[in-house]
Design an enzyme around this catalytic site. Structure first.
Site, PDB file in Angstrom:
ATOM      1  N   LYS A  11      40.149  65.426  40.396  1.00 15.95           N
ATOM      2  CA  LYS A  11      40.348  66.090  41.396  1.00 15.95           C
ATOM      3  C   LYS A  11      38.885  66.148  42.170  1.00 15.95           C
ATOM      4  O   LYS A  11      37.815  66.054  41.688  1.00 15.95           O
ATOM      5  CB  LYS A  11      40.799  67.435  41.332  1.00 15.95           C
ATOM      6  CG  LYS A  11      39.736  68.339  40.260  1.00 15.95           C
ATOM      7  CD  LYS A  11      38.634  68.986  40.838  1.00 15.95           C
ATOM      8  CE  LYS A  11      37.974  69.808  39.867  1.00 15.95           C
ATOM      9  NZ  LYS A  11      36.626  70.326  40.294  1.00 15.95           N
ATOM     10  N   ASP A 136      41.041  74.383  36.096  1.00 13.13           N
ATOM     11  CA  ASP A 136      41.736  73.397  36.927  1.00 13.13           C
ATOM     12  C   ASP A 136      43.090  72.720  36.460  1.00 13.13           C
ATOM     13  O   ASP A 136      43.934  72.369  37.143  1.00 13.13           O
ATOM     14  CB  ASP A 136      40.793  72.074  37.298  1.00 13.13           C
ATOM     15  CG  ASP A 136      39.497  72.471  38.139  1.00 13.13           C
ATOM     16  OD1 ASP A 136      39.499  73.267  38.707  1.00 13.13           O
ATOM     17  OD2 ASP A 136      38.480  71.862  37.435  1.00 13.13           O
TER      18      ASP A 136
END
Length: 293
Positions: A11, A136
């Site tokens: 990400k 995350d």
């Protein structure tokens, strides 16, 4: 089914606002996106209930097995769903310590692989495990564009956002996340929030205006921990991208371009003593299609 293979995508944080504290942790407000850069996870059934991890590729020798989130994800999955164990292989391409969420991506990938292997469809239970593994990890169970808030456990998926073409520059040394947040606290600087303004610009179809606002409240702290961070961002900004920033707590920085051609040309022109990665944003449906090929 004896073996399942999944992609564990990295990400990037297009914005990262530190907005306060929550339960003893920093509270964040961040626009995140998954990118084509990925690790590959394979999970094979075991009959003895054990979890055995095999790491391969980039930076794997720097990840102590006992502290590996992929192992913790598998062990907590087996305990929660009372399944048999698994042999897990992680083939790494996501740089370690760059802010790409590689450890969280691997943990999320392990949970997805084991869920497919053992026929578990309870996403709520999987996300509860993921949220206990890292900021995350719950988001990376599904990926795509999202607004990530709080400790990273409050996820709002976002649809209709444009594909972004990315050139990342990775310093040779990573940045410790705890040390970065400690430096942030010691600096005592507050920044105007970006995330809401970026989302408004994107909703209005103004990709260039949104990209110009990309940024990360942790940048100055990360640069204080590792002087290469500022040099990486400066080198990327010299390419005149739509926008540029740092992902996570560093050390990697990125530049965003509106077309693949512009990003490819920037990669050819890049000058700097950094590893570069040319990638793009990907959506959950694209991740699924790639895994089925």
């Amino acid at each position: 089914m004896e073996t399942v293979r999944v992609n564990a995508h990295a990400k990037i944080n297009l914005t990262l606002d530190v907005v306060g504290a929550e339960g003893g942790y920093h509270a964040l407000d961040s626009l995140v996106a998954t990118v084509a850069l990925r690790d590959r996870i394979a999970a094979t059934r075991r009959r003895d209930g054990r979890v055995v991890l095999h790491m391969h590729g980039m930076g794997s020798e720097r990840i102590p097995p006992a502290r590996n989130n992929a192992v913790l994800a598998a062990e907590r999955f087996v305990a929660a769903f009372r399944t048999a164990g698994a042999d897990i292989s992680v083939y790494k391409k996501i740089p370690v310590g760059g802010g790409f969420g590689g450890s969280s991506a691997d943990a999320a990938g392990v949970l997805r692989a084991l869920a497919a292997l053992y026929g578990i469809a309870d996403m709520g239970a999987l996300k509860a495990i993921a949220d206990g593994l890292g900021s995350d990890t719950g988001y990376l169970l599904t990926g795509g564009f999202a607004r990530m808030q709080g400790r990273g456990d409050r996820i709002t998926p976002l649809a209709g956002l444009p594909e972004l073409h990315i050139l990342a520059a990775c310093p040779r040394r990573g940045v410790s996340t705890p040390k970065c947040f400690q430096a942030f606290d010691e600096q005592g600087v507050s920044y105007p929030p970006r995330t809401e303004r970026v989302l408004a610009a994107l909703a209005a179809g103004d990709t260039a205006g949104a990209a110009a606002l990309f940024g990360n409240d942790l940048f100055a702290a990360a640069a204080a921990c590792n002087g290469e961070v500022a040099a990486a961002l400066d080198a990327l900004k010299s390419l005149r991208p739509l926008g540029a920033g740092m992902t996570g707590s560093g050390s990697a920085c990125y530049a965003v371009f509106g077309t693949a051609e512009a990003a490819d040309e920037a990669a050819r022109r890049f000058r700097g003593d950094f590893r570069t990665i040319r990638t793009r944003t990907v959506l959950p449906a694209q991740i699924g299609e790639d895994e089925r090929r």
